[in-house]
Design a protein around this motif. Structure first.
Motif, PDB file in Angstrom:
ATOM      1  N   GLY A  25       0.813  -1.204   0.000  1.00 19.45           N
ATOM      2  CA  GLY A  25       0.000   0.000   0.000  1.00 19.45           C
ATOM      3  C   GLY A  25       0.851   1.259   0.000  1.00 19.45           C
ATOM      4  N   ASP A  26       2.165   1.103  -0.140  1.00 18.14           N
ATOM      5  CA  ASP A  26       3.087   2.240  -0.084  1.00 18.14           C
ATOM      6  C   ASP A  26       3.290   2.885  -1.451  1.00 18.14           C
ATOM      7  OD1 ASP A  26       3.417   1.637   2.568  1.00 18.14           O
ATOM      8  OD2 ASP A  26       5.409   0.753   2.328  1.00 18.14           O
ATOM      9  N   LEU A  27       3.515   4.194  -1.436  1.00 17.39           N
ATOM     10  CA  LEU A  27       3.886   4.952  -2.620  1.00 17.39           C
ATOM     11  C   LEU A  27       5.331   5.393  -2.435  1.00 17.39           C
ATOM     12  CD1 LEU A  27       0.719   5.203  -2.465  1.00 17.39           C
ATOM     13  CD2 LEU A  27       0.985   7.383  -3.595  1.00 17.39           C
ATOM     14  N   CYS A  28       6.180   5.125  -3.416  1.00 12.13           N
ATOM     15  CA  CYS A  28       7.586   5.510  -3.368  1.00 12.13           C
ATOM     16  C   CYS A  28       7.806   6.637  -4.367  1.00 12.13           C
ATOM     17  CB  CYS A  28       8.483   4.323  -3.707  1.00 12.13           C
ATOM     18  SG  CYS A  28       8.328   2.960  -2.555  1.00 12.13           S
ATOM     19  N   LEU A  29       8.210   7.818  -3.876  1.00 16.72           N
ATOM     20  CA  LEU A  29       8.474   8.963  -4.739  1.00 16.72           C
ATOM     21  C   LEU A  29       9.966   9.020  -5.037  1.00 16.72           C
ATOM     22  CD1 LEU A  29       5.722   9.647  -3.307  1.00 16.72           C
ATOM     23  CD2 LEU A  29       6.308  12.015  -3.763  1.00 16.72           C
ATOM     24  N   TRP A  30      10.304   9.050  -6.323  1.00 16.56           N
ATOM     25  CA  TRP A  30      11.693   9.000  -6.774  1.00 16.56           C
ATOM     26  C   TRP A  30      12.077  10.268  -7.515  1.00 16.56           C
ATOM     27  CZ3 TRP A  30      15.019   5.091  -5.661  1.00 16.56           C
ATOM     28  CH2 TRP A  30      14.451   3.942  -5.100  1.00 16.56           C
ATOM     29  N   ASP A  31      13.246  10.792  -7.217  1.00 13.66           N
ATOM     30  CA  ASP A  31      13.872  11.853  -7.997  1.00 13.66           C
ATOM     31  C   ASP A  31      14.561  11.133  -9.151  1.00 13.66           C
ATOM     32  OD1 ASP A  31      15.747  13.599  -9.141  1.00 13.66           O
ATOM     33  OD2 ASP A  31      16.189  14.581  -7.243  1.00 13.66           O
ATOM     34  N   VAL A  32      14.026  11.291 -10.368  1.00 11.04           N
ATOM     35  CA  VAL A  32      14.526  10.544 -11.511  1.00 11.04           C
ATOM     36  C   VAL A  32      15.933  10.980 -11.907  1.00 11.04           C
ATOM     37  CG1 VAL A  32      14.108  10.036 -13.958  1.00 11.04           C
ATOM     38  CG2 VAL A  32      12.227  10.026 -12.341  1.00 11.04           C
ATOM     39  N   ARG A  33      16.222  12.257 -11.760  1.00  2.93           N
ATOM     40  CA  ARG A  33      17.559  12.741 -12.144  1.00  2.93           C
ATOM     41  C   ARG A  33      18.668  12.063 -11.344  1.00  2.93           C
ATOM     42  NH1 ARG A  33      14.953  18.163 -11.718  1.00  2.93           N
ATOM     43  NH2 ARG A  33      14.283  18.646 -13.827  1.00  2.93           N
ATOM     44  N   HIS A  34      18.387  11.757 -10.082  1.00  5.41           N
ATOM     45  CA  HIS A  34      19.409  11.175  -9.203  1.00  5.41           C
ATOM     46  C   HIS A  34      19.125   9.728  -8.816  1.00  5.41           C
ATOM     47  CE1 HIS A  34      19.673  15.594  -8.534  1.00  5.41           C
ATOM     48  NE2 HIS A  34      20.935  15.312  -8.743  1.00  5.41           N
ATOM     49  N   GLU A  35      18.027   9.177  -9.331  1.00  5.41           N
ATOM     50  CA  GLU A  35      17.610   7.825  -8.973  1.00  5.41           C
ATOM     51  C   GLU A  35      17.612   7.644  -7.456  1.00  5.41           C
ATOM     52  OE1 GLU A  35      19.781   4.801 -11.099  1.00  5.41           O
ATOM     53  OE2 GLU A  35      19.635   5.926 -12.961  1.00  5.41           O
ATOM     54  N   ALA A  36      17.061   8.632  -6.774  1.00  8.55           N
ATOM     55  CA  ALA A  36      17.064   8.646  -5.310  1.00  8.55           C
ATOM     56  C   ALA A  36      15.632   8.650  -4.784  1.00  8.55           C
ATOM     57  CB  ALA A  36      17.808   9.871  -4.794  1.00  8.55           C
ATOM     58  N   LEU A  37      15.400   7.854  -3.766  1.00 14.33           N
ATOM     59  CA  LEU A  37      14.100   7.822  -3.115  1.00 14.33           C
ATOM     60  C   LEU A  37      13.919   9.115  -2.326  1.00 14.33           C
ATOM     61  CD1 LEU A  37      11.559   6.142  -2.453  1.00 14.33           C
ATOM     62  CD2 LEU A  37      12.805   5.258  -0.474  1.00 14.33           C
ATOM     63  N   VAL A  38      12.883   9.881  -2.666  1.00  9.79           N
ATOM     64  CA  VAL A  38      12.598  11.147  -1.987  1.00  9.79           C
ATOM     65  C   VAL A  38      11.825  10.869  -0.704  1.00  9.79           C
ATOM     66  CG1 VAL A  38      11.391  13.359  -2.176  1.00  9.79           C
ATOM     67  CG2 VAL A  38      12.601  12.421  -4.156  1.00  9.79           C
ATOM     68  N   CYS A  39      10.783  10.054  -0.804  1.00  8.96           N
ATOM     69  CA  CYS A  39      10.016   9.687   0.381  1.00  8.96           C
ATOM     70  C   CYS A  39       9.145   8.479   0.081  1.00  8.96           C
ATOM     71  CB  CYS A  39       9.190  10.852   0.908  1.00  8.96           C
ATOM     72  SG  CYS A  39       7.811  11.339  -0.125  1.00  8.96           S
ATOM     73  N   ARG A  40       8.679   7.855   1.143  1.00  2.81           N
ATOM     74  CA  ARG A  40       7.763   6.723   1.054  1.00  2.81           C
ATOM     75  C   ARG A  40       6.509   7.119   1.823  1.00  2.81           C
ATOM     76  NH1 ARG A  40       8.856   1.318   0.078  1.00  2.81           N
ATOM     77  NH2 ARG A  40      11.069   1.797   0.262  1.00  2.81           N
ATOM     78  N   LEU A  41       5.365   7.039   1.140  1.00  2.00           N
ATOM     79  CA  LEU A  41       4.094   7.393   1.756  1.00  2.00           C
ATOM     80  C   LEU A  41       3.264   6.138   1.951  1.00  2.00           C
ATOM     81  CD1 LEU A  41       3.268  10.476  -0.503  1.00  2.00           C
ATOM     82  CD2 LEU A  41       4.297  10.493   1.767  1.00  2.00           C
ATOM     83  N   SER A  42       2.578   6.051   3.074  1.00  3.64           N
ATOM     84  CA  SER A  42       1.763   4.879   3.374  1.00  3.64           C
ATOM     85  C   SER A  42       0.351   5.308   3.716  1.00  3.64           C
ATOM     86  CB  SER A  42       2.333   4.113   4.572  1.00  3.64           C
ATOM     87  OG  SER A  42       3.620   3.652   4.288  1.00  3.64           O
ATOM     88  N   ALA A  43      -0.589   4.464   3.333  1.00  7.78           N
ATOM     89  CA  ALA A  43      -1.973   4.655   3.756  1.00  7.78           C
ATOM     90  C   ALA A  43      -2.068   4.254   5.220  1.00  7.78           C
ATOM     91  CB  ALA A  43      -2.898   3.809   2.902  1.00  7.78           C
ATOM     92  N   PRO A  44      -3.112   4.680   5.918  1.00  9.94           N
ATOM     93  CA  PRO A  44      -3.267   4.288   7.323  1.00  9.94           C
ATOM     94  C   PRO A  44      -3.225   2.774   7.486  1.00  9.94           C
ATOM     95  CG  PRO A  44      -4.915   5.917   6.700  1.00  9.94           C
ATOM     96  CD  PRO A  44      -4.191   5.529   5.446  1.00  9.94           C
ATOM     97  N   ALA A  45      -2.690   2.329   8.588  1.00 10.64           N
ATOM     98  CA  ALA A  45      -2.502   0.897   8.843  1.00 10.64           C
ATOM     99  C   ALA A  45      -3.813   0.123   8.828  1.00 10.64           C
ATOM    100  CB  ALA A  45      -1.788   0.698  10.175  1.00 10.64           C
ATOM    101  N   VAL A  46      -4.929   0.788   9.069  1.00  7.75           N
ATOM    102  CA  VAL A  46      -6.211   0.086   9.103  1.00  7.75           C
ATOM    103  C   VAL A  46      -6.691  -0.306   7.709  1.00  7.75           C
ATOM    104  CG1 VAL A  46      -6.969   1.136  11.253  1.00  7.75           C
ATOM    105  CG2 VAL A  46      -7.516   2.252   9.090  1.00  7.75           C
TER     106      VAL A  46
END
Length: 167
Positions: free
Chosen positions: A68-89
């Motif tokens: 259920g996670d979203l991974c945001l990537w900076d394409v220029r640097h192939e770097a993970l910017v952040c990981r977003l998750s929906a509520p645990a429920v």
């Protein structure tokens, strides 16, 4: 000067970006990386990897592999910017993604029939800014409508149902 690119994601969580995909000598692989965790369970190996591109930010969002996670990537640097998750429920996995070209907002359709809007500028615990239950089955496609008032989106299910949502 802009160069046309194309990207593809696999159910194993790998993203590949090519240039010159229409050239006579064929496409040229520019970059490839593991954008989302590969599914550990055999039953989830056919889970789609959904991608959403925000060219103004050079950000690619990837989600899939039964997560259920979203991974945001900076394409220029192939770097993970952040990981977003929906509520645990929430019990769903991401089945579709859409990005707003005019803002950093993202929309994700889930297997539990929900569409969740995320604002990656918010702290991770508060990144879900809206949640709508649009059906009983999985959301197969979600789209943030360009040139529409903020927050207008469309969602569709495999059953043929289509929802248009105004804020």
């Amino acid at each position: 000067h802009t160069v046309p690119l194309t990207s593809a994601g696999s159910s194993e969580g790998c993203v590949r970006i090519w240039r010159s995909y229409a050239a006579a000598d064929g496409p040229h692989l520019l970059s490839a990386w593991q954008a989302s965790a590969a599914p550990a369970e055999v039953s989830l190996r056919d889970s789609p990897l959904s991608l959403a591109w925000q060219p103004a930010r050079a950000t690619l969002t990837a989600a899939g592999g039964g997560s259920g996670d979203l991974c945001l990537w900076d394409v220029r640097h192939e770097a993970l910017v952040c990981r977003l998750s929906a509520p645990a429920v929430s019990a769903g996995q991401v089945t579709s993604l859409a990005a707003d070209a005019a803002s950093p907002l993202l929309a994700a359709g889930y297997s539990d029939g929900c569409v969740r809007s995320f604002d990656p500028r918010a702290p991770p615990a508060a990144a879900v800014v809206a949640q709508l239950v649009v059906g009983r089955g999985a959301v197969s496609a979600v789209s943030i409508q360009p040139a529409a008032p903020a927050g207008r989106l469309a969602a569709a299910a495999a059953s043929g149902e289509i929802w248009l949502v105004d804020p």
